[in-house]
Design an enzyme around this catalytic site. Sequence first.
Site, mmCIF file in Angstrom:
data_model
loop_
_atom_site.group_PDB
_atom_site.id
_atom_site.type_symbol
_atom_site.label_atom_id
_atom_site.label_comp_id
_atom_site.label_asym_id
_atom_site.label_seq_id
_atom_site.Cartn_x
_atom_site.Cartn_y
_atom_site.Cartn_z
ATOM 1 N N LYS A 168 -9.497 5.910 4.021
ATOM 2 C CA LYS A 168 -8.874 6.792 3.029
ATOM 3 C C LYS A 168 -8.953 8.223 3.541
ATOM 4 O O LYS A 168 -10.011 8.670 3.988
ATOM 5 C CB LYS A 168 -9.568 6.652 1.677
ATOM 6 C CG LYS A 168 -9.264 5.341 0.970
ATOM 7 C CD LYS A 168 -9.896 5.298 -0.401
ATOM 8 C CE LYS A 168 -9.460 4.073 -1.189
ATOM 9 N NZ LYS A 168 -8.054 4.121 -1.604
ATOM 10 N N ASP A 198 -4.889 5.545 4.469
ATOM 11 C CA ASP A 198 -4.326 5.555 3.117
ATOM 12 C C ASP A 198 -4.457 6.966 2.557
ATOM 13 O O ASP A 198 -5.563 7.440 2.318
ATOM 14 C CB ASP A 198 -5.067 4.557 2.235
ATOM 15 C CG ASP A 198 -4.504 4.481 0.822
ATOM 16 O OD1 ASP A 198 -3.493 5.166 0.544
ATOM 17 O OD2 ASP A 198 -5.065 3.736 0.001
ATOM 18 N N GLU A 224 -0.473 4.420 4.287
ATOM 19 C CA GLU A 224 -0.072 4.100 2.927
ATOM 20 C C GLU A 224 0.254 5.387 2.169
ATOM 21 O O GLU A 224 -0.523 6.343 2.202
ATOM 22 C CB GLU A 224 -1.188 3.351 2.196
ATOM 23 C CG GLU A 224 -1.485 1.974 2.767
ATOM 24 C CD GLU A 224 -2.572 1.256 1.998
ATOM 25 O OE1 GLU A 224 -2.674 1.469 0.766
ATOM 26 O OE2 GLU A 224 -3.328 0.491 2.627
ATOM 27 N N ASP A 249 2.866 2.066 -1.648
ATOM 28 C CA ASP A 249 1.834 1.516 -2.509
ATOM 29 C C ASP A 249 2.128 1.928 -3.954
ATOM 30 O O ASP A 249 2.779 1.211 -4.709
ATOM 31 C CB ASP A 249 0.468 2.015 -2.038
ATOM 32 C CG ASP A 249 -0.681 1.483 -2.872
ATOM 33 O OD1 ASP A 249 -0.437 0.790 -3.867
ATOM 34 O OD2 ASP A 249 -1.849 1.775 -2.535
ATOM 35 N N LYS A 273 -0.400 -5.052 -5.008
ATOM 36 C CA LYS A 273 -1.604 -5.105 -5.836
ATOM 37 C C LYS A 273 -1.225 -5.793 -7.149
ATOM 38 O O LYS A 273 -0.678 -5.152 -8.054
ATOM 39 C CB LYS A 273 -2.144 -3.698 -6.091
ATOM 40 C CG LYS A 273 -2.620 -3.006 -4.828
ATOM 41 C CD LYS A 273 -3.067 -1.581 -5.111
ATOM 42 C CE LYS A 273 -3.609 -0.932 -3.834
ATOM 43 N NZ LYS A 273 -3.934 0.499 -4.036
#
Length: 359
Positions: A168, A198, A224, A249, A273
Site C-alpha cells: 500500500k 495499491d 491498483e 478497484d 471484492k
Amino acid sequence: MADSFRFQFSLIKRVLQFRFDAGTSRGVLKTREVFWIKVTHPDDQDRVGWGEAAPLVGLSPDYREDFEEVISVHLQKLAMETWETDADSVLNQVDARVPLELPSLRFGLEMALLDWIQGGKKRFFSNPFFDEKKPIPINGLIWMGDREFMLEQIDQKLNEGFDCIKMKIGAIDFEQELALLSYIRKQFSKDQVILRVDANGAFSPMEAMNKLRQLAEWDIHSIEQPIRAGQRAEMRKLCRETPLPIALDEELIGTNEKELLLDTLLPQHIILKPTLLGGFLETQQWIRLAEERGIGWWMTSALESNIGLNAISQLASSHDPKIPQGLGTGKLYHNNLASPLEIEKGQIRYGDRLWENPA
C-alpha cells in the site's frame, strides 16, 4: 422440481480487534465490525448455514450507523419468503429482494443460504479449494506505516516465502516508498518476486502519470486505483497511456453499468471484492465481462472474518486462478473465528482444523 422452504434467520455481531494499527490512505483501522447471518429450518435445527455481512468503513455503499437495524428488517421480510433450494434460484432471489445498495448483505445472505443448501459444512459450491484441499497462491500485503514498520513487514513476507508482494502506498513520502520497492527489487528480479502496489486513489490526476513512470522503473506488475474513483476521463487517459498495468478497484463499487465502465476505461485488470460488489452473482458477472474483453482480474478479501474469507477463497478457486489472489487477511485479528484456513509459503489452503462455533 427443487424443494422449497421458509427459513429462520438470526444475526450475531462481532467487533474484530486488529493486531496492529492497519494504515490505509483513508486512515487507520483498529477495529472491524462484522455481522454473521445464521440460517436454519424449524424441522432441522442442527443444520446451519452461515454467512457474513461486513461493510467496510469508507468504501462500502452499505456502511452506515443503522446497518444492524437495516439487516434485521430485511431478515424479518426474508423469513416470510419461500425459497427453492437450488443454487441458481437462491442467487436470483437474493438479487431480486436485496438492492445492490446493500452489497455486503447480499453476499452474506448468498453465503448463508448456499451453505445451508450444501449441508451446513461451510461449502458453497464445487471448488478445488474445499473439495481437493488445493491451495491458492496469494500476495503478501504490506500495510502503510513508517518506513521501519513497512520494512519489517517486507522482510517478514519474503522470509515466509511469498513470491508476490503487494504494498500500500500514498501515506508516507513517495521517495521512501520507491526506496522500499527498490529494496525488494535489488534482491529479487520480477521473475522471482511479483510486485504490486495499491494507491487507493491517493494520487491526483496531475501527478499520477509522473508517479507511474517512476514506479515502472522497478518492474511493477500493476498499480491498483492510482486516482480516486469517479474521474472517468482522467482514468481513461491513464489506462490508455500508462507505463505499467492499472487495476481498477474502488471504481467498480456501486456501479450497475459494468459493461459501460469497462468499455469506457479499458483497464488492464480489475480487482474483485465480493463484499463490496454484491456477492457471488455480481462477482461472476464481472469475471465474465472482463474475460470477454481480455481484461485480467484477481479476487481480494476486504478484511472479513474467516467466514467471509472462506467464501471468497472458494469463489476464486472455482475459477481456477493462475495468478496470486488477495486472500491473506485471515491473521489480522486477535479474535478472528478459529477455522481450517491456513496460510503458508505464500498460499492459502483449507486444512483439517475444525471451525469454531460463531454462536
